[in-house]
Design a protein around this motif. Structure first.
Motif, short mmCIF file in Angstrom:
data_model
loop_
_atom_site.label_atom_id
_atom_site.label_comp_id
_atom_site.label_asym_id
_atom_site.label_seq_id
_atom_site.Cartn_x
_atom_site.Cartn_y
_atom_site.Cartn_z
N MET A 94 -8.25 -17.26 -75.54
CA MET A 94 -7.65 -17.32 -74.22
C MET A 94 -7.39 -15.90 -73.73
SD MET A 94 -4.42 -19.61 -73.17
CE MET A 94 -3.16 -18.89 -72.19
N THR A 95 -7.72 -15.66 -72.48
CA THR A 95 -7.53 -14.33 -71.93
C THR A 95 -6.16 -14.20 -71.27
OG1 THR A 95 -8.58 -14.98 -69.87
CG2 THR A 95 -10.00 -13.99 -71.53
N GLU A 96 -5.62 -13.02 -71.36
CA GLU A 96 -4.29 -12.74 -70.82
C GLU A 96 -4.34 -12.72 -69.29
OE1 GLU A 96 -1.08 -9.06 -70.77
OE2 GLU A 96 -2.74 -9.05 -72.18
N ASP A 97 -3.29 -13.26 -68.68
CA ASP A 97 -3.14 -13.20 -67.23
C ASP A 97 -2.71 -11.79 -66.85
OD1 ASP A 97 -2.80 -13.76 -64.54
OD2 ASP A 97 -0.85 -14.70 -64.82
N LEU A 98 -3.54 -11.12 -66.08
CA LEU A 98 -3.28 -9.72 -65.71
C LEU A 98 -2.36 -9.58 -64.52
CD1 LEU A 98 -6.91 -8.34 -66.14
CD2 LEU A 98 -5.02 -8.25 -67.79
N SER A 99 -2.11 -10.67 -63.81
CA SER A 99 -1.32 -10.58 -62.58
C SER A 99 0.13 -10.17 -62.84
CB SER A 99 -1.36 -11.90 -61.82
OG SER A 99 -0.76 -12.93 -62.57
N GLY A 100 0.62 -10.34 -64.05
CA GLY A 100 1.99 -9.96 -64.38
C GLY A 100 2.16 -8.49 -64.73
N LEU A 101 1.07 -7.75 -64.81
CA LEU A 101 1.15 -6.33 -65.16
C LEU A 101 1.24 -5.48 -63.90
CD1 LEU A 101 -1.62 -6.17 -67.92
CD2 LEU A 101 0.84 -6.43 -68.24
N THR A 102 1.88 -4.34 -64.02
CA THR A 102 1.96 -3.42 -62.89
C THR A 102 0.64 -2.67 -62.75
OG1 THR A 102 2.73 -1.54 -64.21
CG2 THR A 102 4.44 -3.06 -63.34
N ASP A 103 0.46 -2.02 -61.59
CA ASP A 103 -0.75 -1.22 -61.39
C ASP A 103 -0.86 -0.15 -62.48
OD1 ASP A 103 -1.07 -2.74 -59.12
OD2 ASP A 103 -0.80 -1.07 -57.71
N ARG A 104 0.24 0.47 -62.77
CA ARG A 104 0.25 1.52 -63.80
C ARG A 104 -0.16 0.97 -65.16
NH1 ARG A 104 4.47 6.26 -64.36
NH2 ARG A 104 3.88 7.02 -66.40
N GLN A 105 0.35 -0.21 -65.51
CA GLN A 105 -0.02 -0.83 -66.78
C GLN A 105 -1.51 -1.19 -66.82
OE1 GLN A 105 2.93 -3.97 -66.54
NE2 GLN A 105 4.06 -3.12 -68.29
N LEU A 106 -2.01 -1.65 -65.69
CA LEU A 106 -3.44 -1.99 -65.62
C LEU A 106 -4.31 -0.74 -65.78
CD1 LEU A 106 -3.43 -4.62 -62.75
CD2 LEU A 106 -4.00 -5.03 -65.15
N HIS A 107 -3.94 0.35 -65.14
CA HIS A 107 -4.70 1.60 -65.28
C HIS A 107 -4.65 2.10 -66.73
CE1 HIS A 107 -5.97 2.51 -61.18
NE2 HIS A 107 -4.81 1.99 -60.77
N ALA A 108 -3.49 2.01 -67.36
CA ALA A 108 -3.35 2.43 -68.75
C ALA A 108 -4.19 1.53 -69.67
CB ALA A 108 -1.88 2.41 -69.17
N ARG A 109 -4.18 0.25 -69.39
CA ARG A 109 -4.96 -0.70 -70.19
C ARG A 109 -6.45 -0.38 -70.08
NH1 ARG A 109 -3.59 -6.36 -71.25
NH2 ARG A 109 -5.39 -7.31 -72.22
N GLU B 167 -8.79 -7.20 -60.95
CA GLU B 167 -7.37 -7.35 -60.60
C GLU B 167 -6.91 -6.16 -59.76
OE1 GLU B 167 -3.54 -8.82 -60.19
OE2 GLU B 167 -5.38 -9.86 -60.79
N LEU B 168 -7.32 -4.96 -60.13
CA LEU B 168 -6.95 -3.78 -59.34
C LEU B 168 -7.56 -3.83 -57.94
CD1 LEU B 168 -7.23 -1.04 -62.11
CD2 LEU B 168 -5.13 -1.74 -60.92
N LEU B 169 -8.78 -4.29 -57.84
CA LEU B 169 -9.42 -4.43 -56.53
C LEU B 169 -8.69 -5.47 -55.69
CD1 LEU B 169 -11.67 -3.80 -54.53
CD2 LEU B 169 -13.07 -5.53 -55.72
N ARG B 170 -8.32 -6.56 -56.31
CA ARG B 170 -7.57 -7.60 -55.60
C ARG B 170 -6.29 -7.04 -55.01
NH1 ARG B 170 -3.50 -10.74 -56.14
NH2 ARG B 170 -2.92 -10.09 -58.21
N ARG B 171 -5.66 -6.12 -55.71
CA ARG B 171 -4.43 -5.48 -55.26
C ARG B 171 -4.69 -4.27 -54.36
NH1 ARG B 171 -0.75 -5.04 -60.70
NH2 ARG B 171 -1.04 -7.20 -61.40
N ARG B 172 -5.94 -3.92 -54.19
CA ARG B 172 -6.35 -2.73 -53.42
C ARG B 172 -5.85 -1.45 -54.11
NH1 ARG B 172 -8.46 -6.79 -51.69
NH2 ARG B 172 -8.61 -7.41 -49.53
#
Length: 113
Positions: free
Chosen positions: A1-16, A105-110
């Motif tokens: 199962m893949t993790e839901d990325l929507s709960g992460l902040t932009d900064r967390q997504l960039h770090a990931r 996810e980052l694109l979705r958030r612009r």
């Protein structure tokens, strides 16, 4: 199962994404395809393989390229190295898929950058 990325902040997504990119293994070992063990028949009319006792099994690299499938014989002496190369490729593909999920996810958030 893949993790839901929507709960992460932009900064967390960039770090990931940065951590995932650093985890990509040796690109030069890329060898796409799947390993398949397969028995074969020979051309001798009186051979046991004509009665269903196939020779082998032999190892093949199953490839899909240029719109067609084909199999490439892997000599026993090369089996370990080919197996490792295919494994590296599969792990890298999984990592790249995860990077793509983060980028979507980052694109979705612009916030892609």
């Amino acid at each position: 199962m893949t993790e839901d990325l929507s709960g992460l902040t932009d900064r967390q997504l960039h770090a990931r994404r940065q951590r995932l990119a650093a985890a990509v293994e040796q690109i030069e070992l890329t060898l796409p395809g799947s390993l398949v063990h397969q028995g074969r028949r020979c051309s001798s009319s009186g051979c046991r393989c004509r009665r269903g006792e196939l020779h082998g099994p032999y190892l093949y690299l199953a490839l899909y390229s240029g719109g067609r499938s084909r199999k490439l014989y892997v000599p026993a002496a090369s089996e370990a190295i080919v197996t490792e190369h295919v494994g590296v490729t599969q792990r890298n593909q999984a990592t790249l898929e995860e990077i793509s999920r983060v980028n979507v996810e980052l694109l979705r958030r612009r916030a892609l950058g």
